[in-house]
Design a protein around this motif. Structure first.
Motif, PDB file in Angstrom:
ATOM      1  N   GLU A 392      48.618  48.294  27.786  1.00  0.00           N
ATOM      2  CA  GLU A 392      49.154  48.622  29.140  1.00  0.00           C
ATOM      3  C   GLU A 392      48.409  48.027  30.190  1.00  0.00           C
ATOM      4  O   GLU A 392      47.512  47.417  30.133  1.00  0.00           O
ATOM      5  CB  GLU A 392      49.067  50.207  29.072  1.00  0.00           C
ATOM      6  N   VAL A 393      49.315  47.777  31.271  1.00  0.00           N
ATOM      7  CA  VAL A 393      48.710  47.364  32.478  1.00  0.00           C
ATOM      8  C   VAL A 393      47.186  47.570  32.837  1.00  0.00           C
ATOM      9  O   VAL A 393      46.507  46.887  33.380  1.00  0.00           O
ATOM     10  CB  VAL A 393      49.788  47.305  33.521  1.00  0.00           C
ATOM     11  N   GLU A 394      47.000  49.135  32.745  1.00  0.00           N
ATOM     12  CA  GLU A 394      45.764  49.883  33.149  1.00  0.00           C
ATOM     13  C   GLU A 394      44.745  49.190  32.430  1.00  0.00           C
ATOM     14  O   GLU A 394      43.633  49.110  32.767  1.00  0.00           O
ATOM     15  CB  GLU A 394      46.008  51.201  33.204  1.00  0.00           C
ATOM     16  N   HIS A 395      45.029  48.980  31.101  1.00  0.00           N
ATOM     17  CA  HIS A 395      43.994  48.540  30.249  1.00  0.00           C
ATOM     18  C   HIS A 395      43.581  46.954  30.606  1.00  0.00           C
ATOM     19  O   HIS A 395      42.423  46.569  30.614  1.00  0.00           O
ATOM     20  CB  HIS A 395      44.474  48.445  28.742  1.00  0.00           C
ATOM     21  N   ILE A 396      44.694  46.182  30.698  1.00  0.00           N
ATOM     22  CA  ILE A 396      44.197  44.675  31.266  1.00  0.00           C
ATOM     23  C   ILE A 396      43.489  44.735  32.789  1.00  0.00           C
ATOM     24  O   ILE A 396      42.533  44.042  33.006  1.00  0.00           O
ATOM     25  CB  ILE A 396      45.736  43.987  31.374  1.00  0.00           C
ATOM     26  N   ARG A 401      38.458  43.859  35.428  1.00  0.00           N
ATOM     27  CA  ARG A 401      37.237  44.213  36.490  1.00  0.00           C
ATOM     28  C   ARG A 401      35.954  44.105  35.655  1.00  0.00           C
ATOM     29  O   ARG A 401      35.025  43.537  36.218  1.00  0.00           O
ATOM     30  CB  ARG A 401      37.633  45.640  36.920  1.00  0.00           C
ATOM     31  N   LEU A 402      36.069  44.437  34.386  1.00  0.00           N
ATOM     32  CA  LEU A 402      34.851  44.323  33.703  1.00  0.00           C
ATOM     33  C   LEU A 402      34.426  42.998  33.589  1.00  0.00           C
ATOM     34  O   LEU A 402      32.889  42.722  33.549  1.00  0.00           O
ATOM     35  CB  LEU A 402      35.100  44.903  32.393  1.00  0.00           C
ATOM     36  N   SER A 403      35.330  42.000  33.338  1.00  0.00           N
ATOM     37  CA  SER A 403      34.806  40.700  33.106  1.00  0.00           C
ATOM     38  C   SER A 403      34.566  40.129  34.717  1.00  0.00           C
ATOM     39  O   SER A 403      34.041  38.866  34.770  1.00  0.00           O
ATOM     40  CB  SER A 403      36.039  40.023  32.720  1.00  0.00           C
ATOM     41  N   ARG A 404      34.671  40.768  35.656  1.00  0.00           N
ATOM     42  CA  ARG A 404      34.417  40.431  36.987  1.00  0.00           C
ATOM     43  C   ARG A 404      35.200  39.200  37.461  1.00  0.00           C
ATOM     44  O   ARG A 404      34.953  38.260  38.030  1.00  0.00           O
ATOM     45  CB  ARG A 404      32.966  39.707  37.206  1.00  0.00           C
ATOM     46  N   TYR A 405      36.509  39.631  36.955  1.00  0.00           N
ATOM     47  CA  TYR A 405      38.085  38.807  37.347  1.00  0.00           C
ATOM     48  C   TYR A 405      37.688  37.219  37.048  1.00  0.00           C
ATOM     49  O   TYR A 405      37.758  36.447  37.782  1.00  0.00           O
ATOM     50  CB  TYR A 405      38.024  38.740  39.023  1.00  0.00           C
ATOM     51  N   ASP A 406      37.714  37.540  35.680  1.00  0.00           N
ATOM     52  CA  ASP A 406      37.966  36.174  34.731  1.00  0.00           C
ATOM     53  C   ASP A 406      39.429  35.555  34.689  1.00  0.00           C
ATOM     54  O   ASP A 406      40.298  36.147  34.200  1.00  0.00           O
ATOM     55  CB  ASP A 406      37.422  36.222  33.518  1.00  0.00           C
TER      56      ASP A 406
END
Length: 528
Positions: A392-396, A401-406
């Motif tokens: 879902e969009v919230e998962h992505i 965010r965890l990836s620091r905006y990869d």
């Protein structure tokens, strides 16, 4: 077996292979000259093609973790206003992506350091002059140069003991500056000469390499040659005084006494380079290195003679255990994770002050890499990337965010986000649009085929953000040239912004380029 014998039962069809060289110490092999020729010939194309892997060491998550550790080192050094700045030297800066992300992360972190003036100079280095020319003209790097944060230099890991900054003309020679030195070497030490020793029953045998290739293979100085090479080894008895450096001989004695029935690589060229670099800063040095290899001695057991890992160029694993022993023998500090890293080891080493009291460096490294660190995140991403369509969009958003905006993760998730965009609430649309903008700020263009600004712009257009979408479609034109799909979408953005004259100009350009243009495919990826 006598040195140089090539029995057909070992090589089968390769028994008739062309022998490029026979029975050479691994560090003296022609392999390394061919490696240098490859990077000097290919320049930035080695990464943009892509042939040489670099994502794992140039993504925002790892870069931010390394920046945290470097800032911790600066805090340990207790730099005063009268002392020189911290010099940060990146070896083999390659594509330039790491440097770009590091500078962004470091400046963001420095802004949060209370009442401390963090002064630093980042120096990107490489042995290929064409890479320096690419960096010097790159629009994403120029602002850092103009602000005094960034400079460039040629530097050869194998021999140089100093360098000259290309922008300022400042020479950096042994003892030439007062501030400490931080060195970053990611995917570098796996590509410079190493030696290999077989350990058996307390004895050492130097591994001598014979390089074979198919008679029809391209020449040594041509692209694709490494995939045609095969290595065969013979072993020659070696003494424990093999090197002029006592630290290297101490390493060999240690391996002979604790290991058996294995082959170990010794990163002699890399360690000599570290010693020369430490002399630049009067012995004060932080080294951070990320690569595949081995940190714990138990990982060195049961190893066969080394073979090439080919990926455009070639690499060998890095023996970080030897780095740890070498730094400790010189009174330094070695930091690595307690658990085995599967994708990438990121280690930190300190020489000179403040190795004995590097609390801030140790704390920053612990937060960044111990426990649930970058390697765990990278493995998790690998595990779920084939299932992005189920998220879902919230998962992505959480993943980004965890990836620091990869940018790579957003690139791979664009199709599923486009599919969900129509069902999002106004607040969710805005939230996603803000994330897309933050991801775009982390994008560093190196000429790869995939047109990310076009794809991100299409997502922003679908989210009802015509102004932001139009800006990225214009970026697509700048980076990838004129395309009727780009102009069509720019026209749609102009219509949404109530700019009819501008829309008309974009439409005219669309049909001038492609009179039979089909707008039904306009918002698809250019690869679609």
């Amino acid at each position: 077996m006598a040195a140089g014998a090539l029995p057909s039962e070992d090589f089968g069809p390769e028994a008739q292979a062309c022998v490029l060289e026979a029975d050479q110490p691994l560090s003296k092999s022609i392999l390394w000259r061919a490696q240098r020729d490859y990077f000097e010939r290919e320049g930035i194309a080695a990464w943009s093609a892509p042939a040489v892997p670099h994502y794992v060491t140039t993504n925002p998550s790892l870069v931010h973790a390394i920046a945290q550790t470097v800032l911790g080192y600066w805090r340990d050094c207790h730099a005063s206003p009268s002392s020189g700045p911290l010099h940060i030297l990146e070896l083999g800066a390659g594509s330039g992506r790491f440097a770009y992300l590091f500078l962004r992360a470091m400046l963001e972190l420095c802004a949060r350091v209370p009442s401390r003036d963090v002064r630093f100079k980042y120096v990107m280095t490489d042995l290929a002059g064409s890479n320096l020319a690419f960096w010097r003209t790159h629009p994403s790097l120029r602002p850092f140069v103009d602000a005094g944060w960034l400079d460039f230099a040629l530097f050869d890991v194998e021999k140089d003991d100093g360098l000259v900054l290309s922008e300022s003309g400042t020479p950096l020679q042994p003892g030439s500056f007062d501030g400490p030195l931080a060195v970053i070497a990611n995917y570098v030490f796996d590509s410079v000469p190493q030696d290999a020793f077989a350990v058996s029953e307390g004895q050492l045998h130097e591994c001598l390499v014979t390089v074979l290739t198919d008679p029809q293979a391209p020449g040594v100085g041509t692209t694709g040659v490494f995939s045609q090479m095969r290595l065969h080894y013979s072993h020659r008895l070696a003494g424990f005084d093999h090197y002029p450096e006592p630290e290297f001989n101490q390493l060999l004695r240690g391996y002979a006494s604790t290991l058996d029935g294995t082959t170990v690589l010794l990163p002699t060229v890399a360690l000599r380079c570290v010693e020369r670099l430490a002399a630049l800063a009067k012995g004060r040095l932080l080294l951070i290195s990320a690569d595949r290899g081995f940190v714990h001695e138990k990982e060195l057991a049961g190893r066969e003679d080394p073979q090439l890992s080919v990926h455009g160029s070639f690499s060998l694993p890095v023996n970080y255990h030897a780095f740890c022993q070498w730094f400790r023998a010189k009174g330094g500090l070695a930091l690595h994770t307690a658990h085995r890293q599967l994708s990438l080891h990121t280690c930190a080493f300190i020489l000179g002050e403040p190795a004995a009291h590097a609390e801030e460096t140790c704390f920053a490294y612990h937060l960044a890499f111990e426990g649930a660190g970058f390697d765990d995140f990278f493995r998790l991403r690998q595990g779920i990337e084939s299932q992005y369509s189920m998220l879902e969009v919230e998962h992505i958003l959480a993943l980004l965010r965890l990836s620091r905006y990869d940018p790579r993760i957003l690139r791979d998730c664009v199709p599923v986000l486009m599919m969900h965009a129509g069902s999002l609430s106004p607040m969710e649309r805005q939230e996603l649009a803000d994330v897309v903008s933050r991801v775009w700020e982390n994008y560093f263009h190196i000429g790869e085929a995939r047109d990310l600004p076009f794809e991100f712009a299409g997502l922003l257009h679908t989210l009802g953000e015509p102004t932001a979408a139009l800006a990225l479609f214009q970026e697509s034109l700048c980076l990838y040239g004129e395309d009727p799909r780009t102009f069509w979408n720019m026209a749609l953005c102009a219509v949404a912004l109530k700019r009819p004259d501008e829309a008309a100009r974009f439409l005219a350009r669309t049909w001038a380029l492609a009179p039979d243009f089909n707008p039904g495919i306009a918002l698809l990826s250019k690869d679609g």
